[in-house]
Design an enzyme around this catalytic site. Structure first.
Site, PDB file in Angstrom:
ATOM      1  N   ASN A  10     -15.787 -32.858 -11.178  1.00 32.95           N
ATOM      2  CA  ASN A  10     -15.671 -31.437 -10.836  1.00 32.95           C
ATOM      3  C   ASN A  10     -14.381 -31.516  -9.983  1.00 32.95           C
ATOM      4  OD1 ASN A  10     -16.184 -29.170  -9.759  1.00 32.95           O
ATOM      5  ND2 ASN A  10     -17.755 -29.457  -8.508  1.00 32.95           N
ATOM      6  N   LYS A  42     -13.470 -28.880  -8.586  1.00 30.66           N
ATOM      7  CA  LYS A  42     -13.660 -27.654  -7.347  1.00 30.66           C
ATOM      8  C   LYS A  42     -12.436 -26.961  -7.324  1.00 30.66           C
ATOM      9  CE  LYS A  42     -16.709 -30.629  -4.940  1.00 30.66           C
ATOM     10  NZ  LYS A  42     -17.706 -30.728  -3.662  1.00 30.66           N
ATOM     11  N   HIS A  73     -24.038 -25.192  -9.033  1.00 29.83           N
ATOM     12  CA  HIS A  73     -23.894 -25.919  -8.185  1.00 29.83           C
ATOM     13  C   HIS A  73     -24.062 -25.639  -6.504  1.00 29.83           C
ATOM     14  CE1 HIS A  73     -20.987 -28.518  -5.407  1.00 29.83           C
ATOM     15  NE2 HIS A  73     -20.890 -29.234  -6.381  1.00 29.83           N
ATOM     16  N   GLU A  80     -22.665 -25.521  -3.901  1.00 29.23           N
ATOM     17  CA  GLU A  80     -21.729 -24.510  -3.291  1.00 29.23           C
ATOM     18  C   GLU A  80     -21.898 -23.209  -3.663  1.00 29.23           C
ATOM     19  OE1 GLU A  80     -18.117 -27.030  -4.049  1.00 29.23           O
ATOM     20  OE2 GLU A  80     -19.252 -28.770  -2.686  1.00 29.23           O
ATOM     21  N   GLU A 102     -28.232 -33.275  -7.381  1.00 31.03           N
ATOM     22  CA  GLU A 102     -26.973 -33.444  -6.497  1.00 31.03           C
ATOM     23  C   GLU A 102     -27.684 -33.220  -4.970  1.00 31.03           C
ATOM     24  OE1 GLU A 102     -22.816 -33.250  -7.821  1.00 31.03           O
ATOM     25  OE2 GLU A 102     -23.342 -31.278  -7.467  1.00 31.03           O
ATOM     26  N   GLY A 143     -19.779 -34.619  -0.837  1.00 34.32           N
ATOM     27  CA  GLY A 143     -18.521 -34.610   0.042  1.00 34.32           C
ATOM     28  C   GLY A 143     -18.652 -35.190   1.419  1.00 34.32           C
ATOM     29  N   SER A 187     -21.159 -38.037  -3.344  1.00 38.71           N
ATOM     30  CA  SER A 187     -20.504 -39.183  -2.813  1.00 38.71           C
ATOM     31  C   SER A 187     -20.247 -40.420  -3.764  1.00 38.71           C
ATOM     32  CB  SER A 187     -20.815 -39.543  -1.407  1.00 38.71           C
ATOM     33  OG  SER A 187     -20.774 -38.440  -0.681  1.00 38.71           O
TER      34      SER A 187
HETATM   35  C1  PEP Z   1     -20.154 -32.238  -6.506  1.00 38.07           C
HETATM   36  O1  PEP Z   1     -19.241 -31.388  -5.922  1.00 38.07           O
HETATM   37  O2  PEP Z   1     -20.378 -32.043  -7.339  1.00 38.07           O
HETATM   38  C2  PEP Z   1     -19.755 -33.674  -5.929  1.00 38.07           C
HETATM   39  C3  PEP Z   1     -20.870 -34.424  -6.116  1.00 38.07           C
HETATM   40  O3  PEP Z   1     -19.101 -33.915  -4.725  1.00 38.07           O
HETATM   41  P1  PEP Z   1     -18.650 -35.347  -4.127  1.00 38.07           P
HETATM   42  O4  PEP Z   1     -18.532 -36.389  -5.381  1.00 38.07           O
HETATM   43  O5  PEP Z   1     -17.385 -35.304  -3.327  1.00 38.07           O
HETATM   44  O6  PEP Z   1     -19.757 -35.633  -3.127  1.00 38.07           O
END
Ligand code: PEP
Length: 254
Positions: free
Chosen positions: A12, A14, A99, A101, A169, A175, A215
């Site tokens: 992703n 983003k 997601h 976000e 997630e 992040g 992460s």
């Molecule tokens: C994500 O945005 O779906 C995500 C898992 O981000 P990160 O790997 O940066 O934690």
């Protein structure tokens, strides 16, 4: 991992990526050598502006592409929105919906996520439906209850392993560099599988890919991907470096 499920590692990007970042997709394609291809599926979800170009750059690589969101509507007066059919027309096979976000910054609720996932399936895209608890919900011991409620509200009825991917997630892990313990990931993924069996049927649930996201990086991927019922990863930050993304894929396919 789950027996007989081919893992998926989805990146992703983003809101990152200009034309210059097409080089990341090409580098991933270059590193997706036959050994890796045999054991793991890859998908790249760039911003909508790059989807057509990334899909074109990946022709022949067997790496899929996906959108990061889609409209719940088919077409019409929805300025600024991108329909599932438009994503498919740009070469996508997947679309991320729900997601955290989007849920947090855009107020999307389970019903909205469900409508988007339905729209995706209607356009022959596979929705990657994201679920996950906040830090406060985990500390209150409500993580599994929250995730089950999100699944119930978000997943289209009649989904199968071919038409649905779920991504767990934890919001507090996205992040941040933080990850849940292996035991917590195992508990959550087992709980998700049980809920999928209740929602979609006992014969369907074992075929649905349940990704872990939050992460993930090459250094922790093998441990996380080795957990029962983890069928791959949804990767944010680390998907912007081809070598890191491939490192995660290698850990997943091992
Ligand atoms: C994500 O945005 O779906 C995500 C898992 O981000 P990160 O790997 O940066 O934690």
């Amino acid at each position: 991992m789950t027996n007989n499920i081919r893992p998926l590692v989805a990146g992703n990007w983003k809101m990152n990526g200009l034309k210059a970042e097409l080089a990341i997709a090409s580098a991933v394609a270059q590193g997706y050598e036959p050994g890796l291809r045999r054991s793991v599926d890859l998908a790249i979800c760039p911003p909508a502006t790059l989807l057509f170009a990334v899909s074109a750059a990946l022709i022949g690589s067997r790496i899929a592409t996906g959108g990061q969101d889609c409209s719940a509507h088919e077409s019409g007066a929805y300025t600024g929105e991108v329909s599932a059919a438009m994503l498919a027309d740009s070469g996508a096979q997947f679309v991320i919906v729900g997601h955290s976000e989007r849920r947090t910054l855009h107020g999307e609720r389970d019903a909205d996520v469900n409508a988007k996932a339905e729209a995706a399936q209607a356009a022959q895209l596979v929705p990657i439906v994201c679920v996950g608890e906040t830090r406060a919900e985990r500390e209150a011991g409500k993580a599994l209850a929250v995730v089950k409620k999100q699944l119930r509200g978000s997943i289209p009825q009649g989904s199968t392993g071919a038409t649905l991917v779920v991504a767990y997630e934890p919001v507090w892990a996205i992040g941040t560099g933080l990850t849940p313990t292996v035991a917590d990931v195992a508990d959550m993924h087992a709980g998700i599988r049980t809920e999928l069996a209740r929602l979609l049927g006992k014969s369907v649930a074992p075929g649905v890919r349940v990704l872990y996201g939050g992460s993930v990086k090459p250094s922790n991927a093998a441990e996380l991907m080795g957990v029962a019922n983890v069928d791959g990863a949804l990767v944010g930050g680390a998907s912007l470096k081809a070598e890191d993304f491939l490192g995660i894929a290698r850990a997943c396919g091992a």
